[in-house]
Design an enzyme around this catalytic site. Structure first.
Site, PDB file in Angstrom:
ATOM      1  N   ASP A  67       0.572  -0.871   0.334  1.00  0.00           N
ATOM      2  CA  ASP A  67       0.263   0.153   0.421  1.00  0.00           C
ATOM      3  C   ASP A  67       0.938   1.326   0.287  1.00  0.00           C
ATOM      4  OD1 ASP A  67       0.717  -0.071   2.342  1.00  0.00           O
ATOM      5  OD2 ASP A  67      -1.113  -1.000   3.219  1.00  0.00           O
ATOM      6  N   GLU A 142      -9.339  -2.003   4.758  1.00  0.00           N
ATOM      7  CA  GLU A 142     -10.139  -2.121   6.404  1.00  0.00           C
ATOM      8  C   GLU A 142     -11.817  -2.690   6.632  1.00  0.00           C
ATOM      9  OE1 GLU A 142      -9.020  -0.226   8.238  1.00  0.00           O
ATOM     10  OE2 GLU A 142      -8.336   1.875   7.870  1.00  0.00           O
TER      11      GLU A 142
HETATM   12  C1  F6R Z   1       1.672  -1.608   5.922  1.00  0.00           C
HETATM   13  C2  F6R Z   1       0.460  -1.808   6.565  1.00  0.00           C
HETATM   14  C3  F6R Z   1      -0.600  -1.836   7.125  1.00  0.00           C
HETATM   15  C4  F6R Z   1      -0.247  -2.473   8.693  1.00  0.00           C
HETATM   16  C5  F6R Z   1      -0.471  -2.373   9.547  1.00  0.00           C
HETATM   17  C6  F6R Z   1      -0.153  -2.579  11.041  1.00  0.00           C
HETATM   18  O1  F6R Z   1       1.913  -2.217   4.517  1.00  0.00           O
HETATM   19  O2  F6R Z   1      -0.394  -2.503   5.153  1.00  0.00           O
HETATM   20  O3  F6R Z   1      -1.235  -3.512   7.245  1.00  0.00           O
HETATM   21  O4  F6R Z   1       0.511  -3.521   8.369  1.00  0.00           O
HETATM   22  O5  F6R Z   1      -1.223  -1.088  10.375  1.00  0.00           O
HETATM   23  O6  F6R Z   1       1.235  -1.111  11.504  1.00  0.00           O
HETATM   24  P1  F6R Z   1       2.062  -1.423  12.683  1.00  0.00           P
HETATM   25  O7  F6R Z   1       2.840  -2.991  11.762  1.00  0.00           O
HETATM   26  O8  F6R Z   1       2.610   0.312  12.127  1.00  0.00           O
HETATM   27  O9  F6R Z   1       1.440  -1.980  13.826  1.00  0.00           O
END
Ligand code: F6R
Length: 242
Positions: A67, A142
């Site tokens: 993303d 989401e």
């Molecule tokens: C990042 C992504 C998100 C994160 C998720 C968890 O490329 O696609 O889905 O993996 O928001 O974020 P962290 O690892 O920062 O807790």
């Protein structure tokens, strides 16, 4: 589903990087699906260490990121392209021409999504890195009544913007939209490496992996995939011991 729990982050990073490095050793032109955020960073650091020691080369590896934010100026430190350069690509011998991150500044975002899907259709991802959002999102898919199969533009939920505000000076600076690979593309990867760290992820990880499969918890769709490896630190795994 293979769920592994680690007492230390160091062990988690070593096993995670070992899985990826073994793949690249046997398939030098492996295709990686990459994630940003805090979850994969330690594994990227360990991969850099393995590269520096000469155990693995990324020379022929191709990658596709999950993303990208919409509308952050090119070169902004919080674009996911900048993140990948800083956290991994600048430190290994990957050819940056072989790395793709969706273009969140494309004049025509719909066309960009179509091009990304066309590239993914040719690629066939060997290992897909995933973190998980507090609301169960994967990529930026989401929770909703329905999910998209392919790459699309998404309106970020308030809770996602709040969670990511820690990387910006204030929440107002967190973009409201992103381009994300769809759940269909994620589930096409040959293997999925889901990483969970910290007590605040314990509940959603448990729900996603053991609860009902529902679009309201996008990560629950991973239960339908035949080859998911889950790497959890002991805080993130605590609900599995209840
Ligand atoms: C990042 C992504 C998100 C994160 C998720 C968890 O490329 O696609 O889905 O993996 O928001 O974020 P962290 O690892 O920062 O807790």
């Amino acid at each position: 589903m293979n769920i592994m729990t680690f007492n230390t982050n160091e062990e988690l990073n070593q096993i995670g990087a070992g899985i990826v490095a073994s793949l690249i050793q046997t398939k030098p032109n492996a295709v990686l699906g990459l994630a940003t955020g805090s979850s994969p960073i330690g594994i990227y650091q360990e991969l850099i260490r393995l590269y520096e020691k000469g155990y693995v080369s990324f020379k022929n590896v191709h990658s596709y990121n999950l993303d990208e934010y919409v509308g952050l100026p090119e070169g902004h430190p919080e674009t996911y392209r900048s993140f990948m350069n800083t956290q991994l690509f600048n430190h290994v011998d990957i050819n940056k021409d072989n790395t793709r991150v969706p273009d969140g500044n494309a004049a025509d975002l719909e066309a960009e999504c179509k091009q990304y899907d066309a590239a993914l259709a040719q690629a066939s991802i060997d290992i897909q890195f995933l973190g998980i959002g507090h609301n169960g999102h994967i990529g930026f898919n989401e929770p909703d009544q329905q999910l998209h199969g392919g790459t699309h533009v998404v309106q970020l939920k308030d809770e996602t913007r709040q969670a990511n505000a820690r990387f910006f000076d204030s929440i107002d600076q967190v973009p409201t939209q992103a381009v994300t690979m769809g759940v269909g593309s994620i589930l096409k990867a040959k293997m999925i490496l889901l990483i969970g760290r910290g007590a605040e992820k314990a509940d959603i990880i448990h729900r996603a992996l053991t609860g009902p499969i529902t679009t309201e918890v996008p990560a629950s769709l991973l239960q339908t995939h035949p080859n998911v490896v889950v790497l959890l630190d002991k805080e993130a795994a605590q609900k599995f011991n209840d």
